[in-house]
Design a protein around this motif. Structure first.
Motif, PDB file in Angstrom:
ATOM      1  N   THR A   1     -10.360   4.002   1.472  1.00  0.00           N
ATOM      2  CA  THR A   1     -10.482   5.197   2.297  1.00  0.00           C
ATOM      3  C   THR A   1     -11.270   4.848   3.543  1.00  0.00           C
ATOM      4  O   THR A   1     -12.394   4.341   3.457  1.00  0.00           O
TER       5      THR A   1
ATOM      6  N   VAL B   1      -3.707   3.626  -1.364  1.00  0.00           N
ATOM      7  CA  VAL B   1      -3.930   2.805  -2.554  1.00  0.00           C
ATOM      8  C   VAL B   1      -3.268   1.458  -2.294  1.00  0.00           C
ATOM      9  O   VAL B   1      -2.096   1.407  -1.894  1.00  0.00           O
TER      10      VAL B   1
ATOM     11  N   THR C   1      -5.908   4.160   5.227  1.00  0.00           N
ATOM     12  CA  THR C   1      -6.247   4.815   3.966  1.00  0.00           C
ATOM     13  C   THR C   1      -5.035   4.858   3.052  1.00  0.00           C
ATOM     14  O   THR C   1      -3.970   5.364   3.428  1.00  0.00           O
TER      15      THR C   1
ATOM     16  N   ARG D   1       0.831  -1.196   0.000  1.00  0.00           N
ATOM     17  CA  ARG D   1       0.000   0.000   0.000  1.00  0.00           C
ATOM     18  C   ARG D   1       0.868   1.250   0.000  1.00  0.00           C
ATOM     19  O   ARG D   1       2.019   1.232   0.429  1.00  0.00           O
TER      20      ARG D   1
ATOM     21  N   GLN E   1      -8.235   2.021  -4.414  1.00  0.00           N
ATOM     22  CA  GLN E   1      -8.242   2.979  -3.326  1.00  0.00           C
ATOM     23  C   GLN E   1      -9.074   2.470  -2.162  1.00  0.00           C
ATOM     24  O   GLN E   1     -10.216   2.032  -2.339  1.00  0.00           O
TER      25      GLN E   1
END
Length: 127
Positions: free
Chosen positions: A124, A93, A91, A38, A122
Motif C-alpha cells: 500500500t 497485492v 498499491t 500484481r 499487500q
C-alpha cells in the motif's frame, strides 16, 4: 509440497521503497522462470517483473518504468523485487509465480501460464 512464500509488503509513503522476497521450496527452482504479478482492486492482474531461471535475463513492464528490479538468489531459492520511487498506483497485492523454463510464456498477468503461485503480499502506497 510446493511453496512460494512472499514477504516484505506493507505501507509505504509515495517516493519510498520496498523489497519483496519470495522463498521457493518443493520444486526444482533451477528449472523455473519466476514472475512478480500484481493485482489492484478492480483491475486485472499484470506482470510487473520477470526473471529467467539463470537470473541473467530480466523483464519489467511499462508500469514499472525502470523503478523495479527483479533478482534471484539461486543458492537460497529466493527471488526478490526491489521497488523504488513508489506511487499510489503501485498499491496492489503482489504475487510471486513460477513457470517451467521449458514452456513458452511471457511476463504477464495471465494466470493460466504459471505453474505455481504464492499467497501474495499487500503493498500500500499512501501518505
Amino acid at each position: 509440497e510446493v511453496q512460494l512464500v512472499e514477504s516484505g509488503g506493507g505501507l509505504v509513503q509515495p517516493g519510498g521503497s520496498l523489497r519483496l522476497s519470495c522463498a521457493a521450496s518443493g520444486f526444482s527452482f533451477s528449472t523455473y522462470d519466476m514472475a512478480w504479478v500484481r493485482q489492484a482492486p478492480g483491475k486485472e492482474r499484470e506482470g510487473v517483473a520477470c526473471i529467467n531461471k539463470d537470473g541473467d535475463s530480466t523483464f519489467q513492464s511499462d508500469a514499472a518504468n525502470g523503478r523495479f528490479a527483479v533478482s534471484k538468489d539461486r543458492a537460497e531459492n529466493t527471488v526478490y523485487l526491489l521497488m523504488t520511487n513508489l506511487v499510489p498506483d503501485d498499491t496492489a497485492v503482489y504475487y510471486c509465480a513460477a513457470v517451467s523454463t521449458y514452456r513458452y510464456w511471457r511476463c504477464s498477468g495471465d494466470a493460466t501460464q504459471y505453474d505455481y503461485w504464492g499467497q501474495g503480499t499487500q503493498v500500500t502506497v499512501s501518505s
